[in-house]
Design an enzyme around this catalytic site. Structure first.
Site, PDB file in Angstrom:
ATOM      1  N   HIS A  71      19.822   8.362 -15.439  1.00 18.43           N
ATOM      2  CA  HIS A  71      20.808   9.447 -15.359  1.00 18.43           C
ATOM      3  C   HIS A  71      20.610  10.142 -14.017  1.00 18.43           C
ATOM      4  O   HIS A  71      19.559  10.734 -13.783  1.00 18.43           O
ATOM      5  CB  HIS A  71      20.606  10.429 -16.514  1.00 18.43           C
ATOM      6  CG  HIS A  71      20.766   9.784 -17.859  1.00 18.43           C
ATOM      7  ND1 HIS A  71      21.978   9.713 -18.512  1.00 18.43           N
ATOM      8  CD2 HIS A  71      19.877   9.137 -18.662  1.00 18.43           C
ATOM      9  CE1 HIS A  71      21.827   9.068 -19.666  1.00 18.43           C
ATOM     10  NE2 HIS A  71      20.565   8.706 -19.777  1.00 18.43           N
ATOM     11  N   ARG A  73      22.839  12.406 -12.811  1.00 21.01           N
ATOM     12  CA  ARG A  73      23.367  13.774 -12.980  1.00 21.01           C
ATOM     13  C   ARG A  73      24.439  14.188 -11.976  1.00 21.01           C
ATOM     14  O   ARG A  73      24.827  15.362 -11.952  1.00 21.01           O
ATOM     15  CB  ARG A  73      22.232  14.809 -12.937  1.00 21.01           C
ATOM     16  CG  ARG A  73      21.129  14.590 -13.963  1.00 21.01           C
ATOM     17  CD  ARG A  73      21.615  14.781 -15.373  1.00 21.01           C
ATOM     18  NE  ARG A  73      20.523  14.739 -16.341  1.00 21.01           N
ATOM     19  CZ  ARG A  73      20.592  14.132 -17.520  1.00 21.01           C
ATOM     20  NH1 ARG A  73      21.700  13.475 -17.867  1.00 21.01           N
ATOM     21  NH2 ARG A  73      19.586  14.155 -18.357  1.00 21.01           N
ATOM     22  N   ASP A 161      26.652   6.404 -23.421  1.00 16.70           N
ATOM     23  CA  ASP A 161      25.269   6.885 -23.572  1.00 16.70           C
ATOM     24  C   ASP A 161      25.144   8.401 -23.543  1.00 16.70           C
ATOM     25  O   ASP A 161      25.815   9.094 -22.775  1.00 16.70           O
ATOM     26  CB  ASP A 161      24.365   6.292 -22.495  1.00 16.70           C
ATOM     27  CG  ASP A 161      22.907   6.683 -22.733  1.00 16.70           C
ATOM     28  OD1 ASP A 161      22.468   6.627 -23.882  1.00 16.70           O
ATOM     29  OD2 ASP A 161      22.228   7.077 -21.769  1.00 16.70           O
ATOM     30  N   ASP A 320      15.372   5.174 -18.936  1.00 17.01           N
ATOM     31  CA  ASP A 320      16.175   6.277 -19.465  1.00 17.01           C
ATOM     32  C   ASP A 320      15.803   7.579 -18.737  1.00 17.01           C
ATOM     33  O   ASP A 320      15.725   8.652 -19.343  1.00 17.01           O
ATOM     34  CB  ASP A 320      15.998   6.421 -20.986  1.00 17.01           C
ATOM     35  CG  ASP A 320      16.991   7.400 -21.597  1.00 17.01           C
ATOM     36  OD1 ASP A 320      17.937   7.822 -20.896  1.00 17.01           O
ATOM     37  OD2 ASP A 320      16.811   7.765 -22.772  1.00 17.01           O
ATOM     38  N   HIS A 324      15.927  17.139 -16.248  1.00  8.84           N
ATOM     39  CA  HIS A 324      16.440  18.440 -16.675  1.00  8.84           C
ATOM     40  C   HIS A 324      15.701  19.530 -15.906  1.00  8.84           C
ATOM     41  O   HIS A 324      14.531  19.362 -15.552  1.00  8.84           O
ATOM     42  CB  HIS A 324      16.218  18.658 -18.176  1.00  8.84           C
ATOM     43  CG  HIS A 324      17.048  17.769 -19.047  1.00  8.84           C
ATOM     44  ND1 HIS A 324      18.414  17.887 -19.132  1.00  8.84           N
ATOM     45  CD2 HIS A 324      16.707  16.729 -19.846  1.00  8.84           C
ATOM     46  CE1 HIS A 324      18.882  16.963 -19.966  1.00  8.84           C
ATOM     47  NE2 HIS A 324      17.872  16.237 -20.407  1.00  8.84           N
ATOM     48  N   PHE A 338      17.406  16.982 -24.746  1.00 12.09           N
ATOM     49  CA  PHE A 338      16.611  15.773 -24.937  1.00 12.09           C
ATOM     50  C   PHE A 338      16.376  15.093 -23.592  1.00 12.09           C
ATOM     51  O   PHE A 338      17.230  15.131 -22.715  1.00 12.09           O
ATOM     52  CB  PHE A 338      17.389  14.772 -25.809  1.00 12.09           C
ATOM     53  CG  PHE A 338      17.614  15.225 -27.224  1.00 12.09           C
ATOM     54  CD1 PHE A 338      16.638  15.016 -28.184  1.00 12.09           C
ATOM     55  CD2 PHE A 338      18.803  15.829 -27.608  1.00 12.09           C
ATOM     56  CE1 PHE A 338      16.851  15.409 -29.511  1.00 12.09           C
ATOM     57  CE2 PHE A 338      19.023  16.228 -28.925  1.00 12.09           C
ATOM     58  CZ  PHE A 338      18.041  16.017 -29.879  1.00 12.09           C
ATOM     59  N   GLY A 339      15.235  14.426 -23.431  1.00 11.12           N
ATOM     60  CA  GLY A 339      15.076  13.527 -22.293  1.00 11.12           C
ATOM     61  C   GLY A 339      13.917  13.869 -21.387  1.00 11.12           C
ATOM     62  O   GLY A 339      13.502  15.017 -21.276  1.00 11.12           O
TER      63      GLY A 339
HETATM   64 ZN    ZN Z   1      20.907   7.164 -24.753  1.00 13.38          ZN
END
Ligand code: ZN
Length: 468
Positions: A71, A73, A161, A320, A324, A338-339
């Site tokens: 990600h 962002r 996702d 993944d 954040h 999450f993450g």
């Molecule tokens: Zn996912």
């Protein structure tokens, strides 16, 4: 003509079956020669004409690592990460290519957004970036996005996702439309009605902390459903960040039946359990650094995932990488996002989870980080423009003469501690801060250019450099 010669490396290229000490030459951005030392080749490649020579004694040389699930962002979440900072993290971690998920704001759900990512990457990225397009408009799960237009613009897969394609009807339609593109539908497997209000694995820790539990079956029923839906359709179907032992079993069965199903595992699901939420980060409980989707589960799940990696049920490793800001992760456990980030710690954590205990060997680990993700996203057939054109000219994930000069040099013995200062990306949300790990990329070479260089820090100084 720019040229780079790497000598004395342990060359691992799963596609050609190479695992031998030798030399690799890169010229004008492309692999010019791969010369393992065997028989008549014992002398290695000539140094004459090379602009830079890297003596890679003690290092492992692999095709550039590829992460099919990150990600970045951008657009919309630039306070946590951008294409520039995320790819800085990627090359720091040894990755030469990343595939970014479409849950940006606005989402990557049409051809102009796919083109935006390519344009922005061209200007700012430190490695190759390939966008994954959304399955549905706005990732809302209601109407199919313009899949064909996105494929034509260079989307390398499709996923909603962050959210699951929840509707069976929409899923069947998506599989049908995606099939002729040859790309994969990557599913975030989460039956939302089973995870309402849930923030961690449904188990003893959630009970003790008074948190709503997220059961394994929320993941398993979606995989089971999708596999059945896809039986008559035959689209390539990929399970993202699998977390449950039961999911491994469903994927194993589907693959044995010959279905085009694949699955990925992430570093945290190979190493950590739900107990981190209670005992990690000083032990006060409710540790948001251990909050991720899908959640950390139990030792039995880790064992089943390791077995799935060992027997080839799980073929792809993916971080993944989910940055954040500290402000958001500082919220209370139920409200925090999450993450966790993953690009810079992944290689060392895979070594710890998979190589050290002997689950798989180095050539298999390299395959799971290079040619397997490359095939998943069809990067093995890219042409020089970066578009998804069926030509093997620049095929990523392997070392072949005339192919992209993307190479990663790994020091398997380098010990280091994961600290905020050791990381290059914009965010620091990882439960692995403070962990002592072993193994690190010491040079990340993208198209013949050294984009990350910590050769001077390698664990075994060269004899010449050590002044012997
Ligand atoms: Zn996912």
């Amino acid at each position: 003509m720019s040229s780079l010669l790497i000598t004395n490396a342990r060359i691992i290229d799963p596609v050609s079956g190479t695992d031998a000490v030798g030399d690799v030459a890169i010229a004008d951005g492309l692999i010019a020669a791969v010369a393992p030392r065997r028989g008549s080749n014992a002398a290695g490649l000539s140094r004459s004409g090379a602009e830079r020579v890297i003596d890679a004694e003690g290092l492992i040389l692999t095709p550039g690592l590829i992460d099919p699930h990150v990600h970045l962002r951008e657009p919309g979440g630039e306070d946590a990460e951008t294409i520039a900072t995320g790819t800085a993290a990627a090359v720091s971690g040894g990755f030469t290519s990343v595939c970014c998920m479409p849950n940006t704001n606005p989402p990557l759900d049409d051809d102009s957004m796919i083109e935006f990512v390519y344009r922005q990457a061209e200007r700012t990225a430190h490695c190759r970036v390939f966008p994954v397009g959304a399955v549905s408009i706005g990732r809302k799960g209601e109407e199919l996005a313009e899949l064909m237009l996105m494929a034509a613009a260079g989307a390398v897969g499709f996923s909603d996702d962050g959210d699951c394609v929840a509707s069976a009807g929409l899923m069947a339609k998506a599989l049908t439309y995606i099939r002729p593109t040859g790309l994969a539908l990557m599913q975030h497997c989460q039956e939302a009605s089973l995870t309402r209000g849930a923030s961690m694995h449904a188990g003893s820790v959630a009970m003790r902390l008074g948190l709503i539990g997220w059961p394994r079956v929320a993941e398993e029923v979606i995989i089971e459903r999708d596999v059945r839906l896809n039986r008559a359709i035959g689209c390539r179907y990929h399970v993202q960040h699998l977390s449950s032992g039961g999911s491994v079993e469903i994927v194993r069965r589907a693959r044995r039946e010959g279905q085009p199903v694949s699955a990925e595992a992430s570093p945290h699901h190979l190493l950590l359990t739900h107990e981190e939420v209670e005992t990690g980060g000083g032990g006060g409980g409710y540790w948001t650094a251990a909050k991720m989707n899908p959640p950390l589960r139990e030792r039995s799940d880790i064992d089943a995932i390791l077995e799935g990696v060992a027997d080839g049920t799980i073929t792809v490793l993916a971080t993944d990488h989910a940055p954040h800001t500290p402000e958001r992760k500082a919220m209370d456990f139920d409200s925090a996002p999450f993450g966790i980030i993953g690009l810079e710690t992944a290689l060392a954590l895979y070594i710890e989870a998979l190589i050290t205990p002997g689950v798989i060997d180095w050539p298999r680990l390299v395959a799971m980080m290079t040619i397997e993700p490359s095939r998943l996203c069809r990067l093995d057939r890219l042409d020089a423009t970066g578009g998804a054109v069926p030509s093997a000219a620049l095929g990523l994930g392997q070392l072949h003469v005339g192919g992209a000069g993307d190479v990663t040099l790994i020091d398997p013995a380098m010990e280091w501690t994961v600290t905020p200062d050791s990381l290059a990306g914009r965010s620091r949300n990882t439960p692995f801060l403070g962990r002592r790990v072993k193994g690190r990329a010491v040079a990340t070479i993208v198209g013949g250019e050294v984009r990350a260089d910590r050769l001077a820090e390698r664990s075994k100084p060269l004899r010449a450099a050590a002044g012997v």
